[in-house]
Design a protein around this motif. Structure first.
Motif, PDB file in Angstrom:
ATOM      1  N   GLY A  60       5.867  -1.467 -14.362  1.00  0.00           N
ATOM      2  CA  GLY A  60       6.488  -2.266 -13.571  1.00  0.00           C
ATOM      3  C   GLY A  60       7.411  -1.316 -12.478  1.00  0.00           C
ATOM      4  O   GLY A  60       7.730  -1.544 -11.392  1.00  0.00           O
ATOM      5  N   ALA A  61       7.765   0.001 -13.334  1.00  0.00           N
ATOM      6  CA  ALA A  61       8.639   0.744 -12.494  1.00  0.00           C
ATOM      7  C   ALA A  61       7.546   1.401 -11.353  1.00  0.00           C
ATOM      8  O   ALA A  61       8.243   1.592 -10.131  1.00  0.00           O
ATOM      9  CB  ALA A  61       9.152   1.908 -13.470  1.00  0.00           C
ATOM     10  N   LYS A 112       5.037  -0.143  -9.935  1.00  0.00           N
ATOM     11  CA  LYS A 112       4.588  -0.982  -9.005  1.00  0.00           C
ATOM     12  C   LYS A 112       5.953  -1.085  -8.010  1.00  0.00           C
ATOM     13  O   LYS A 112       5.823  -1.201  -6.646  1.00  0.00           O
ATOM     14  CB  LYS A 112       4.526  -2.426  -9.569  1.00  0.00           C
ATOM     15  CG  LYS A 112       4.405  -3.390  -8.584  1.00  0.00           C
ATOM     16  CD  LYS A 112       4.042  -4.764  -9.023  1.00  0.00           C
ATOM     17  CE  LYS A 112       3.858  -5.948  -8.200  1.00  0.00           C
ATOM     18  NZ  LYS A 112       4.772  -5.915  -7.154  1.00  0.00           N
ATOM     19  N   HIS A 113       6.994  -1.142  -8.466  1.00  0.00           N
ATOM     20  CA  HIS A 113       8.387  -1.206  -7.663  1.00  0.00           C
ATOM     21  C   HIS A 113       8.461   0.091  -6.655  1.00  0.00           C
ATOM     22  O   HIS A 113       8.649   0.135  -5.569  1.00  0.00           O
ATOM     23  CB  HIS A 113       9.541  -0.799  -8.550  1.00  0.00           C
ATOM     24  CG  HIS A 113      10.798  -1.175  -7.929  1.00  0.00           C
ATOM     25  ND1 HIS A 113      11.540  -0.146  -7.106  1.00  0.00           N
ATOM     26  CD2 HIS A 113      11.435  -2.344  -7.195  1.00  0.00           C
ATOM     27  CE1 HIS A 113      12.659  -0.478  -6.472  1.00  0.00           C
ATOM     28  NE2 HIS A 113      12.547  -2.057  -6.537  1.00  0.00           N
ATOM     29  N   LEU A 114       8.245   1.294  -7.215  1.00  0.00           N
ATOM     30  CA  LEU A 114       8.012   2.536  -6.482  1.00  0.00           C
ATOM     31  C   LEU A 114       7.072   2.366  -5.521  1.00  0.00           C
ATOM     32  O   LEU A 114       7.275   2.760  -4.128  1.00  0.00           O
ATOM     33  CB  LEU A 114       7.693   3.761  -7.294  1.00  0.00           C
ATOM     34  CG  LEU A 114       7.515   4.988  -6.393  1.00  0.00           C
ATOM     35  CD1 LEU A 114       8.568   5.536  -5.895  1.00  0.00           C
ATOM     36  CD2 LEU A 114       6.987   6.153  -7.357  1.00  0.00           C
ATOM     37  N   ASP A 155       5.500  -0.114  -4.151  1.00  0.00           N
ATOM     38  CA  ASP A 155       5.793  -1.185  -3.121  1.00  0.00           C
ATOM     39  C   ASP A 155       6.592  -1.060  -2.138  1.00  0.00           C
ATOM     40  O   ASP A 155       6.649  -1.681  -1.078  1.00  0.00           O
ATOM     41  CB  ASP A 155       6.229  -2.511  -3.842  1.00  0.00           C
ATOM     42  CG  ASP A 155       5.338  -3.410  -4.695  1.00  0.00           C
ATOM     43  OD1 ASP A 155       3.943  -2.801  -4.607  1.00  0.00           O
ATOM     44  OD2 ASP A 155       5.384  -4.281  -5.274  1.00  0.00           O
ATOM     45  N   THR A 156       7.397   0.185  -2.331  1.00  0.00           N
ATOM     46  CA  THR A 156       8.243   0.611  -1.255  1.00  0.00           C
ATOM     47  C   THR A 156       7.533   1.365  -0.024  1.00  0.00           C
ATOM     48  O   THR A 156       7.959   1.212   1.206  1.00  0.00           O
ATOM     49  CB  THR A 156       9.207   1.662  -1.630  1.00  0.00           C
ATOM     50  OG1 THR A 156       8.633   2.862  -2.282  1.00  0.00           O
ATOM     51  CG2 THR A 156      10.196   1.313  -2.835  1.00  0.00           C
ATOM     52  N   PRO A 182       3.361  -3.382   0.216  1.00  0.00           N
ATOM     53  CA  PRO A 182       3.057  -4.257  -0.937  1.00  0.00           C
ATOM     54  C   PRO A 182       1.573  -4.418  -1.232  1.00  0.00           C
ATOM     55  O   PRO A 182       1.486  -4.957  -2.319  1.00  0.00           O
ATOM     56  CB  PRO A 182       3.442  -5.673  -0.145  1.00  0.00           C
ATOM     57  CG  PRO A 182       3.599  -5.399   1.246  1.00  0.00           C
ATOM     58  CD  PRO A 182       4.061  -4.062   1.398  1.00  0.00           C
ATOM     59  N   GLU A 212       2.528 -12.689   1.514  1.00  0.00           N
ATOM     60  CA  GLU A 212       2.686 -13.114   0.354  1.00  0.00           C
ATOM     61  C   GLU A 212       1.652 -14.048  -0.141  1.00  0.00           C
ATOM     62  O   GLU A 212       1.763 -15.190  -1.051  1.00  0.00           O
ATOM     63  CB  GLU A 212       3.908 -13.272  -0.301  1.00  0.00           C
ATOM     64  CG  GLU A 212       5.134 -12.171  -0.100  1.00  0.00           C
ATOM     65  CD  GLU A 212       6.528 -12.656  -0.712  1.00  0.00           C
ATOM     66  OE1 GLU A 212       6.756 -13.868  -0.549  1.00  0.00           O
ATOM     67  OE2 GLU A 212       7.297 -11.954  -0.973  1.00  0.00           O
TER      68      GLU A 212
END
Length: 317
Positions: free
Chosen positions: A122-123, A125-127, A129-130, A133, A270
């Motif tokens: 999850g972390a 993915k967050h990184l 995605d910056t 996406p 999206e």
């Protein structure tokens, strides 16, 4: 941090990939350490393959599955063995190879690691995605392309490849939509267009843009050589249509570039699915669609199926 590498642009691509990779490995090691687990991020790929395999693996097996060099895998296996996480046995039929599997200690450690991997993912993915996406899809395409067409070979093709551009719609490009896709369809349909074609080909801006869709054009040496429409079906789904490449500009990956732009734009919006309609007379196109992840499926209720359509496909995003 010195900005000299950044200033080199694409020339420092491999260096920057390595720099990011090293940062991720270092931070990954900290995650395991903070959790009180004696594990290294650089072991993950080899350990995971062994943990999910239904039979022992050789170093060659691991190298093939992961895509790492033989020596890199061998070094990781050695570290895992030193830490008691794998067991190595003689290969029953090949004296040059060894069978590698998780040890009892490794299997016990797996239970602890699985609790960490979900938030870790999850972390990440967050990184990522910056950056974008659609990052995983982008990096997957880069990975496949670098294997299929090594950079040393691409240098030879540089004159043509670097001049291929994909542009969004602008009024000056409108006429090319009919010139490319229209003339092609007239030939396919023996001079008789379907009702939807008559409107969309002459009025792509109204047919697609005003309905929340997009239009893309491919340029080679400043000449328009390809086009595709991205039609919005509803809030969460799109369909790409009217994909056409000038025969004189084929085999340069232009169709792939246009479809990938459609995929990326869907991700940015999206969307959950990208659909297409095709005929059985285009087997090469089908190969490309399957390669990009599309699968056969019945038409959704929001799609207007054309009379000529013989095959419908979808990509889940």
């Amino acid at each position: 941090m010195s900005d000299n590498i950044t200033k080199l642009g694409y020339l420092a691509g491999a260096t920057r990939f390595r720099r990011i990779s090293e940062k991720l490995y270092i931070d990954g090691d900290k995650i395991y350490k903070d959790s009180g687990i004696a594990f290294k991020a650089s072991w993950f790929s080899v350990f995971y393959i062994l943990a999910t395999a239904d039979k022992p693996k050789t170093v060659l097996d691991l190298a093939d599955e992961i895509g790492f060099s033989h020596i890199t895998v061998k070094n990781v296996v050695r570290e895992l063995q030193i830490n008691g996480l794998v067991k190595i046995k003689p290969h029953p039929t090949d004296k040059r190879s060894k069978h590698i599997g998780l040890s009892t200690k490794g299997e016990k450690l797996l239970e602890q690691l699985q609790k960490i991997w979900l938030p870790f993912a999850g972390a990440l993915k967050h990184l990522l995605d910056t950056g974008h996406p659609d990052f995983l899809n982008i990096i997957n395409r880069i990975d496949k392309e670098s294997s299929k067409n090594p950079i040393n070979e691409k240098v030879k093709q540089l004159a043509d490849i670097t001049q291929v551009k994909v542009l969004d719609y602008k009024p000056s490009l409108k006429k090319y939509f009919y010139e490319l896709a229209g003339n092609w369809l007239l030939g396919v349909l023996k001079g008789t267009l379907e009702e939807e074609d008559k409107f969309t080909l002459r009025n792509p801006d109204k047919a697609y843009l005003e309905a929340g869709g997009f239009l893309f054009f491919a340029l080679l040496k400043n000449k328009v050589v390809g086009c595709v429409a991205l039609k919005r079906l509803d809030e969460n789904t799109f369909e790409f249509a009217k994909l056409f490449i000038d025969p004189a500009a084929r085999n340069l990956g232009i169709a792939t570039k246009l479809i990938e732009r459609c995929i990326t734009r869907c991700k940015e919006n999206e969307a959950t699915q990208l659909w297409l309609q095709t005929t059985m007379s285009m087997p090469e196109g089908h190969k490309l669609y399957y390669k990009l992840g599309f699968n056969d499926k019945k038409a959704p209720k929001q799609m207007t199926v054309l009379k000529r359509t013989e095959k419908i496909m979808v990509l889940n995003l």
